[in-house]
Structure formats: structure tokens, C-alpha cells
Design an enzyme around this catalytic site. Structure first.
Site, mmCIF file in Angstrom:
data_model
loop_
_atom_site.group_PDB
_atom_site.id
_atom_site.type_symbol
_atom_site.label_atom_id
_atom_site.label_comp_id
_atom_site.label_asym_id
_atom_site.label_seq_id
_atom_site.Cartn_x
_atom_site.Cartn_y
_atom_site.Cartn_z
ATOM 1 N N ASP A 1 6.014 5.800 1.036
ATOM 2 C CA ASP A 1 6.542 6.152 2.361
ATOM 3 C C ASP A 1 6.334 7.621 2.720
ATOM 4 O O ASP A 1 6.995 8.134 3.641
ATOM 5 C CB ASP A 1 8.035 5.814 2.434
ATOM 6 C CG ASP A 1 8.261 4.309 2.575
ATOM 7 O OD1 ASP A 1 7.481 3.663 3.297
ATOM 8 O OD2 ASP A 1 9.217 3.799 1.970
ATOM 9 N N ASP B 1 3.788 -2.568 6.280
ATOM 10 C CA ASP B 1 4.304 -1.275 6.738
ATOM 11 C C ASP B 1 3.424 -0.105 6.267
ATOM 12 O O ASP B 1 3.359 0.946 6.899
ATOM 13 C CB ASP B 1 5.722 -1.011 6.210
ATOM 14 C CG ASP B 1 6.610 -2.236 6.115
ATOM 15 O OD1 ASP B 1 6.081 -3.350 5.992
ATOM 16 O OD2 ASP B 1 7.837 -2.078 6.145
HETATM 17 N N1 GLY Z 1 9.309 0.177 6.082
HETATM 18 C C1 GLY Z 1 10.567 -0.446 6.008
HETATM 19 C C2 GLY Z 1 11.000 -1.142 7.253
HETATM 20 O O1 GLY Z 1 10.293 -1.286 8.204
HETATM 21 O O2 GLY Z 1 12.113 -1.583 7.238
#
Ligand code: GLY
Length: 400
Positions: free
Chosen positions: A119, A179
């Protein structure tokens, strides 16, 4: 009505008509975006004194009792609040926003060495990336480059992807989530900043592998693909935050739309554009998308229409749509009308939050974890502001 009043009314109406006729077609929309951005600036500035600038309480959401749920920089959402303030600073040039955002941004620097997460783009590129774009501060650039160098340590040659999560090792060997497309933007930028093509090549390959393995025939996406690290083959196709492995988790589709639009912008690979266009069609003409275009948390949630909406998915997808508008003359009108409608709904009292420091209500974090259901969440705000900024710029350009 007296004659003189009638005369005045006629002249006034004629004047109004001729003023309206002289304006280009986008002009009537233009004040809406300016007004909305100005009102978000006022809100954000008004909130500045209401929450402490605190490295352990970077705004993320609300607790059940209505108090602030803040996090440290390690949380995946830590970059969004500073990123939102940077964008509002860009719009308003207000010194107090700049003062505050510089402090919030500094808290996140230590994440540049964290090899345990994918992330890093969300954390560092949404904060330092926005800051660098607006200030050209060399120190910010160094943070971004170090973070990109850290992120690519998670790349696996055989799989052709960056590893997403480290937890759940008893089930997954090498999980990659949709994501993760979003974290590639920092890698593309790192190549531009450094001249080192390694970042670009890894990001490009990750997007190609994701297109091949995450994307279904109808352009929707699985949430998690788990890979065998020896063969590079797919082991599992699953969900973690959606309703089921085969369902279409709404925010996942929004990451998918934004991620591939961005990947097309960065690489010019037509396969990404074609997919993103197909996905825009899937998302915005889906039979279970409500009329106001704010999706339920999963397009296949079992109790539609009695399911929570996800404003964050709407905001992220709107950014993706607006990005696509730059390259799709045939679809542009349709995409703009979907984007405009989404922004009008998100800007209405139903979706506008009055809980400092949040801008939007009605987002969903994770239903399977019963976590953050129907609350304000900071990433919805970040992408809502991004969409307003982009739409406002488009309207201004159309007036020239
Ligand atoms: N990347 C985590 C979410 O979208 O909840």
C-alpha cells in the site's frame, strides 16, 4: 402586473436568455464545481482547528460513538487526508491549508522503508506525490523514490506481479488484489523522476498480468488472485472484502476502472483502454446499479435494494471515468453525464457529511469483517475532491 413592471420583466428575461445563449454548453455547469470546491475548502479550513495535528490520529473514519477514528502512518489510508488537503490547497492557495498539510505529510515519511506492504502508493504517493506535484520540493521527491525502491522488492519475476498481502499465509502463497493497480502510479512516476526504467517495467508487467488473470470476460474483476511462486500459475480466485469469490465487489471494480485508465495513460497500451471502456459500460449500465449511480457495496450483494451503498466506490470510479474522457471522443458525452450525475448526488445533502473532518457519508470498508459499514471514510473524500478538481478543470478548458 403594471405595464412598467411587465416591461422590466420582459427586458430581464430577454437579457437572461441572451446571456445564456452566449455561453458555451459546459458553462452552466462550471459554477457548480467551483462552488462545490469552494465549499469543501471552507469545510476543510473550518475543521483545521477542530482536530489536533497528531501522528497517531491521521483521520480515517468515525468510531461507533461518533468520535474520530485516527491511525498512525502505517495504516493503508494514512496518505489520503494529507492528499485531500494538498488538493484543496491547490484549489484555494490558502496558506493555513499548506501549513497543516506539510505537517500531516511529514508524519508519513517513515513508511518509505516498509517492505511489508504493497500500500505504499496509497500512503506515500497520495501525500508526498501530491505535495511534490504542487511544490517541486526535492526532499519530497527523494521520499517518493525511496518508497518506489522499497515497493519493487515485493515484485516476483515468475508471477509477474507485486505481492499484495503478507497475512493469511496458511491459505495464500502469493496474493495479489485488484486494489494493487493503484500503487503502480507511484512506480510510473518514479521512472519519470529518476530515469530508471525498472519501476516502469515492473508496473507495466504487473498491469499486464492483472489484465490476464484478474479480469473476467465481462470486464469485472476478482478481488484476490493467489499465485504459485514456483510455477507462476493461479492457485485461487477469491474475494476478501466482497460478497463472494464470483461477485463484483464495488470498490474493487472502482480500483479496476481507475487502475487501468491510469495504466493506459502511462503506457499507451490499447489493451488497457479497451478493457477500461468495457468496464465503464459494465459498471454504469449494471442492472443492479441504482438510478443515482452510487453502487451498493457489491453488485451481487444478496439483499439489494436493502444493502449499504458505497460512496467511496462511486468517487473512485468517477475519477476513472473522467480520466477516460481524455481519449474517447465517441463515449465522452456519455461518460461525462455519468460523472456529472455521480458528482451531483455525492454533493447533495444525502451524501455530504457534517462530521469533522469528513466530507462524504455512506461508505463501506468491509462488510465481511463488519468493519466501517455506512460511515464516512477518508478515501471517499480524497477521490471525491480529485474528481471535482478534474471536472472543474475540464469545464474551464471547454470555456476557452
Ligand atoms: N485497499 C483496501 C480497500 O479498498 O478496502
Amino acid at each position: 402586473m403594471k405595464i412598467s413592471t411587465l416591461g422590466f420583466a420582459c427586458i430581464f428575461s430577454l437579457c437572461l436568455l441572451s446571456c445564456t445563449q452566449e455561453k458555451p454548453s459546459d458553462a452552466l455547469e462550471d459554477p457548480f464545481y467551483d462552488q462545490q470546491l469552494q465549499s469543501m475548502v471552507d469545510k476543510a479550513v473550518g475543521y483545521l482547528g477542530k482536530i489536533a495535528i497528531d501522528s497517531t490520529a491521521i483521520p480515517r473514519s468515525l468510531q461507533k460513538d461518533g468520535s474520530l477514528y485516527g491511525t498512525g502512518s502505517r495504516d493503508w489510508t494514512s496518505g489520503f487526508y494529507p492528499g485531500q488537503l494538498w488538493q484543496l490547497y491547490e484549489y484555494s492557495q490558502k496558506e493555513e491549508l499548506m501549513q497543516a498539510v506539510a505537517q500531516w505529510t511529514a508524519f508519513i515519511e517513515k513508511e518509505k522503508y516498509d517492505t511489508h506492504t504493497h500500500d505504499l502508493g496509497f500512503k506515500v504517493f497520495c501525500s508526498f506525490g501530491q505535495g511534490y506535484r504542487l511544490t517541486q520540493n526535492e526532499a519530497y521527491k527523494e521520499v517518493i523514490l525511496q518508497t518506489a525502491a522499497t515497493l519493487i522488492k515485493r515484485y516476483h519475476e515468475k508471477v509477474g506481479c507485486i505481492r499484495s498481502w503478507d497475512f493469511n499465509r496458511e491459505v495464500w502463497q502469493f496474493p495479489v488484489i485488484i486494489d494493487n493497480m493503484m500503487n503502480l502510479e507511484m512506480l510510473f512516476a518514479a521512472t519519470r523522476m529518476s530515469g530508471d526504467s525498472t519501476y516502469y517495467n515492473i508496473a507495466y508487467q504487473h498491469a499486464l498480468t492483472t489484465l490476464k488473470n484478474h479480469i473476467r470476460e465481462d470486464h469485472s474483476s476478482y478481488h484476490v488472485i493467489d499465485y504459485d511462486t514456483l510455477s507462476g500459475e493461479i492457485r485461487l480466485r477469491q474475494t476478501h472484502q466482497g460478497f463472494s469469490d464470483a461477485s463484483s465487489w464495488a470498490r474493487g471494480q472502482a480500483w479496476n476502472l481507475y487502475g487501468f485508465s491510469m495504466a493506459y495513460r502511462e503506457t499507451g497500451d490499447e489493451r488497457f483502454l479497451e478493457h477500461a471502456k468495457g468496464l465503464a459500460q459494465f459498471f454504469y449500465t449494471h442492472p443492479r446499479l441504482p438510478e443515482d449511480l452510487i453502487p451498493y457495496w457489491d453488485f451481487d450483494a444478496p439483499h439489494i435494494p436493502n444493502e449499504p451503498r458505497d460512496a467511496s466506490a462511486a468517487a473512485i470510479a468517477t475519477c476513472g471515468l473522467l480520466m477516460l474522457c481524455d481519449w474517447v471522443p465517441e463515449e465522452k458525452k456519455q461518460y461525462l453525464s455519468w460523472a456529472d450525475k455521480s458528482l451531483a448526488v455525492l454533493s447533495s445533502p444525502t451524501y455530504q457529511s457534517t462530521h469533522a473532518p469528513f466530507l462524504l457519508k455512506h461508505s463501506v470498508g468491509s462488510i465481511p469483517d463488519s468493519s466501517e459499514v455506512d460511515v464516512p471514510i477518508v478515501y471517499a473524500d480524497y477521490y471525491y475532491i480529485e474528481a471535482l478538481m478534474k471536472r472543474n478543470a475540464m469545464a474551464k478548458l471547454a470555456q476557452k
